[in-house]
Structures are given as C-alpha cells and as structure tokens.
Design an enzyme around this catalytic site. Structure first.
Site, PDB file in Angstrom:
ATOM      1  N   ASP A  15       0.919  -1.264  -0.001  1.00  0.00           N
ATOM      2  CA  ASP A  15       0.041  -0.026   0.051  1.00  0.00           C
ATOM      3  C   ASP A  15       0.815   1.184  -0.042  1.00  0.00           C
ATOM      4  O   ASP A  15       0.658   2.066   0.988  1.00  0.00           O
ATOM      5  CB  ASP A  15      -0.992   0.104   1.129  1.00  0.00           C
ATOM      6  CG  ASP A  15      -1.572  -1.285   1.456  1.00  0.00           C
ATOM      7  OD1 ASP A  15      -2.148  -2.021   0.576  1.00  0.00           O
ATOM      8  OD2 ASP A  15      -1.838  -1.973   2.612  1.00  0.00           O
ATOM      9  N   GLU A 187     -11.341   0.760  -3.980  1.00  0.00           N
ATOM     10  CA  GLU A 187     -10.754   1.220  -2.789  1.00  0.00           C
ATOM     11  C   GLU A 187      -9.348   2.002  -2.951  1.00  0.00           C
ATOM     12  O   GLU A 187      -9.119   2.659  -4.171  1.00  0.00           O
ATOM     13  CB  GLU A 187     -10.319  -0.055  -1.924  1.00  0.00           C
ATOM     14  CG  GLU A 187      -9.149  -0.804  -2.597  1.00  0.00           C
ATOM     15  CD  GLU A 187      -8.931  -2.214  -1.995  1.00  0.00           C
ATOM     16  OE1 GLU A 187      -9.333  -2.323  -0.660  1.00  0.00           O
ATOM     17  OE2 GLU A 187      -8.786  -3.331  -2.733  1.00  0.00           O
TER      18      GLU A 187
END
Length: 535
Positions: A15, A187
């Site tokens: 991430d 997302e």
C-alpha cells in the site's frame, strides 16, 4: 542509463504512498498488527531506499492490543503541505464477515523523522483514507465506504468530505463521488490536480491476483468522474508470465525534472505453490501522459508491471549497506525489529538489564492477541540464513524461548528451548498451520547440560530447515525440511461458501520470542541476531 530494479521495497511493504519534498522522496507503507506503526522509507534517486522511521511509535498514537490478525494499520497516506507532513491511517479492529470496524486518524509533523503528533480522529465509515491539499488552500479527505448489507456492493464507493485544519475535524457534507468501474472492489483513493483536471486514482479488483490501478478524472473535485477508456492503467491480472503479480494500489509522484513515477503494490510467487512468503511488496513504474491526458506505463504493454524500469534523470544516491549482525550493543533496537501489537518496553524487552544481550521476559502464548514477548523482522529475500543464541533456564514445559518463523497467530514454526519432566532442558519444534497445533519432528531432544543454545534457520524459497548447536560452529539438523510457503498470505486465506473465515495481508517475519505460561515471567537472554540474505 540507470535502472530501477523492482520491487524497490521487498518483503511486506504494501500500500505505498509516495511523495517528494524538495530533492527527497518518501514512501509510507502499511504495518498491520506490527508495532511501531507505518514504515517510512527515504530515497533521493528512486533506485536506492532506506528505512528511516515509524511515525506511530507510542501507544497513545496507536493502541492495537487485541486487534485481529491482519488488522491494525491499513493503507497509510503520506502528504506534505506548507512545511507540514500529514499522515492519514486506518486502525482496523475487525475485518471478518459482514462488518468491518475501521477508524481513521491523522497525525502531523514538521520533520519526517518526527516527533509526530497525537492522533486526530476523523471517521469510521471505511478504510484506505487519504488527504488532498487543493491549490486554493482547501483540504479534502477521501475514503472508501464499506457497505455491510446483504445484496449490496460491499465496496460502496469513494466518499469526499472537507477537512478543517482550524477545527481539526471533518466538516461539511459527505458526498459519494465515485462508485467504481466494472472491475469492482473500489478502494485506495488518491486525488491529484494536474492541468486543471482532478484525477482520482483507485485500486480495484481486490488485493489478490486481479488487483489493478484505475484512473478517473473530472473538472470538479465532486465529480462526476469519467473512467480512463483504457482502464485499468496497471494490472497483472491474467498475466501469469509477469514476475510482479497483484499489481495495484498506486500512488503518483513527479520528479524535479518533470518525470512521473507510480509506486504500487506487487507480489512475487513461488512456484508451483503460487504463494508469496514475502507478502505484498512495493514496486515503481515510469509513466507518461497520453495526448488525451491519461496516465500510461512507459514500456509496459497494456499496463504491465515491469521488473526493470528506467530511472529518473537524477544523481544516484546509494546508502551504506547494513550489517547482517546485530550484537545488541546499542542502546536501541535495530530499526528493522518489530513487536506484535504493543510497544517494545523495558518491562518485557530490555537491552540494559544485561548489556550486550536482548532480554525478553516470557508472557503469553503465540496464540495471544495481547501480550506476546516477540521481536522479529521482515523476511525480505527468498533465500536467507538466520541465527541467534539464547540462554534460558526453564523448569516447566510451559516456559519456551527460541527462534520463530511467523506469519500470524494461526501460522508459524518455532524452534524452541523448553523443559521436559524426563529430558530436563530440551529443544524441539512446534508449529501452527491454519490454527492446528503440531510438533513436526522426531520429538524433543535433551540439552540439559548446555548453558546456551545456538539456533539457526535456513530458508531456500519453499524449504525451511532448522539447526541447533552448542557452540555456534558445529550445527545439527533438527526435524525435516518444512514447508515455508505456509507462512504466506495465500495459505492464511480461508473461505467457506464464500464466507471469510480468515484472511492474511502481511508477510513472513523471523525473530526471537519467549513464553512463560506459568505467569512467572521467566526471561531468556539473546546474545545476537544475524539475518543474512543469500544471493
């Protein structure tokens, strides 16, 4: 021409959120249940990277004792504006079944190395939050919204709300600005303003093999957003030939010279298992803007994630290579060491009570979500040798100390010293695989006359072999070759009839730990820890 070799941040660094401040580049990555929270890496050339800190280093900033496996810190977003660094993150308390408990916070600092502020609570409507600083001075907060209702799209779109720096809270109306493309599972939103367009970058397809980076744009920050006609702009889905799989969850940066690069999540499989013991890692791709104003990967057909990437036009800036040996002579632990869920404190992990040693006081079991005495570091290469030595005098089978190869509370291998009524002090292997306890060897062996016991693990891709020694020179194999691929995201995942029983998002750790299930807190002393990557 210099090249970047991917992944740039190997071994459980998912991430990525990348920024540039002057001539310096920083990437923040997720840490989940490991403490301290959020890894910050630094570079000046996008080729060489160095771990420089963890912003969430105090319990008052991050209280994750009791959080579920693969809960904790998800998808931090790092940004910079007007002399201040901003870090947004999610603390995930639960994520199985229909509901997710996801609390979003902001911390700030004027120096990337801290100190970082106490957290400001923002909201709990979903995860993957980020902060956008508009050129008119407004600040906008975005996160995906989680919809628990049956029959609904669980990934319910991207919410937008203004953040008031003066009031230190979210203010004004909440708007759902993007419901996603046909890829679904939308997302990881990031907003960028370029040439009058608001670009919304998201991750779609889920963070496994169908992962992707999607781009959409609008003239207004509130939308409506049109999706890139060649969506997705980066993916490894249905491209089994690529080394970098699971490509997605991107973050964009512009160099001093106007070059564009995309940091993104990736993973490398071992075959034939198609498991990734190093977890989800960070890679980077060079990008360019098309005539129509859409972002494209340079040299990558149809958004392929590449291992070799052209480096930016910047002077190379390598860092001094770190020593594989930690002899515990320093006053602080090596920056690569982490603990599970709780801060590393002298009450259970001391470098001063016996100088030159790491003393760990035994606490709860390896199943615990609360008070483990475990210090470990990421595995960052497929082939490694790791060794340590422990001095430990147990008088009960409930007291253990040794070398742990760990994924989560349900998946680990443990080479340990303990006590047996017949053998006295002894050594053995225990394991947990999908929550099932086992002792995968010929049993415990007596080392009753030994003052110290040397412990070693050799990992060669899918194979794990443990060794022990009385002197650190003459090594004896203990147990069979074990399957290292059980220490992976893919093995941790468990689904029954589409219902998630367990899910893993981290990676393999290896380190030292002590348990004392009697409650008497017996300590073990570790004289050194050596982590060596094998070419």
């Amino acid at each position: 021409m210099s090249q970047i070799t991917n992944p740039i941040l190997p071994g459980f660094n998912p991430d990525p959120s990348i920024i540039r401040v002057g001539d310096d580049y920083y990437i923040a990555t997720s840490t989940f249940e490991w403490f301290p929270g959020v890894q910050i890496h630094h570079s000046r050339d996008l080729i060489h990277w160095k771990l420089i800190g963890h912003p969430l280093s105090r319990k008052s900033q991050l209280d994750i004792k009791g959080n579920v496996d693969s809960g904790g810190v998800w998808a931090p977003c790092l940004s910079y504006d007007n002399g201040t660094y901003y870090l947004i993150f999610t603390d995930v308390k639960s994520h199985f079944g229909g509901f997710k408990d996801t609390h979003n916070y902001l911390v700030t600092a004027t120096d990337i190395k801290g100190p970082w502020s106490e957290p400001i609570y923002l909201n709990s409507s979903g995860f993957d939050p980020s902060l956008f600083h508009d050129d008119d001075g407004q600040k906008w907060f975005v996160n995906m919204v989680w919809d628990h209702r049956k029959g609904k799209n669980r990934f319910g779109g991207i919410l937008l709300q203004e953040y008031s720096e003066a009031e230190k809270k979210l203010v004004g109306p909440i708007k759902n600005i993007f419901k996603g493309s046909e890829l679904g599972l939308t997302e990881a939103p990031h907003i960028y303003k370029i040439n009058g367009w608001y670009y919304l970058m998201t991750a779609e397809g889920g963070t496994r093999v169908n992962h992707a980076v999607t781009m959409a744009r609008s003239r207004s920050i509130e939308g409506p957003y049109e999706v890139d006609p060649e969506n997705p702009m980066l993916t490894s889905a249905n491209k089994a030939h690529l080394t970098l799989q699971k490509a997605g969850h991107g973050s964009l940066v512009e160099t001093q010279n106007g070059e564009w690069y995309l940091a993104h999540l990736c993973s490398r499989f071992l075959y034939p298992s198609e498991r990734s013991i190093l977890g989800r890692e960070t890679a980077i791709q060079k990008c360019e803007w098309s005539e129509e104003g859409w972002l494209r990967v340079v040299g990558g057909k149809h958004g392929d994630a590449q291992v070799k990437v052209q480096a930016p036009n910047l002077p190379e800036h390598p860092f001094v290579k770190e020593s594989p040996l930690d002899d515990f002579e320093n006053k602080e632990l090596n920056i690569h060491f982490n603990s599970l869920r709780v801060p590393i404190e002298d009450s259970w992990a001391s470098l001063t009570e016996r100088p030159g040693f790491l003393r760990l006081y035994g606490r709860e079991s390896l199943n615990s979500l609360h008070r483990q005495s475990l210090i470990a570091r990421r595995q960052q290469a497929f082939n490694i040798n790791v060794e340590t030595v422990v001095e430990f005098e147990p008088d009960s089978f409930q007291q253990l100390a040794g070398l742990i190869y760990y994924y989560n509370t349900k998946n680990y291998y443990y080479l340990h010293v303990s006590h047996d009524e017949d053998l006295g002090k002894c050594i053995g292997i225990l394991s947990n695989t999908k929550g099932i306890y086992d002792e995968p060897s010929e049993g415990r062996l007596s080392i009753d006359s030994w003052d110290r016991c040397y412990l070693k693990a050799e990992i060669r891709e899918a194979d794990l072999q443990f060794y022990y020694s009385s002197n650190g020179t003459d090594w004896i194999k203990l147990g069979p070759i074990l399957d290292a691929t059980t220490i992976s995201d893919e093995h941790a995942d468990q689904f029954v009839n589409g219902y998630i029983l367990d899910q893993g998002f981290t990676g393999a750790f290896i380190g030292m730990c002590v348990q004392d299930l009697t409650g008497r807190n017996l300590h073990g002393d570790f004289d050194y820890f050596k982590y060596e990557e094998i070419e």
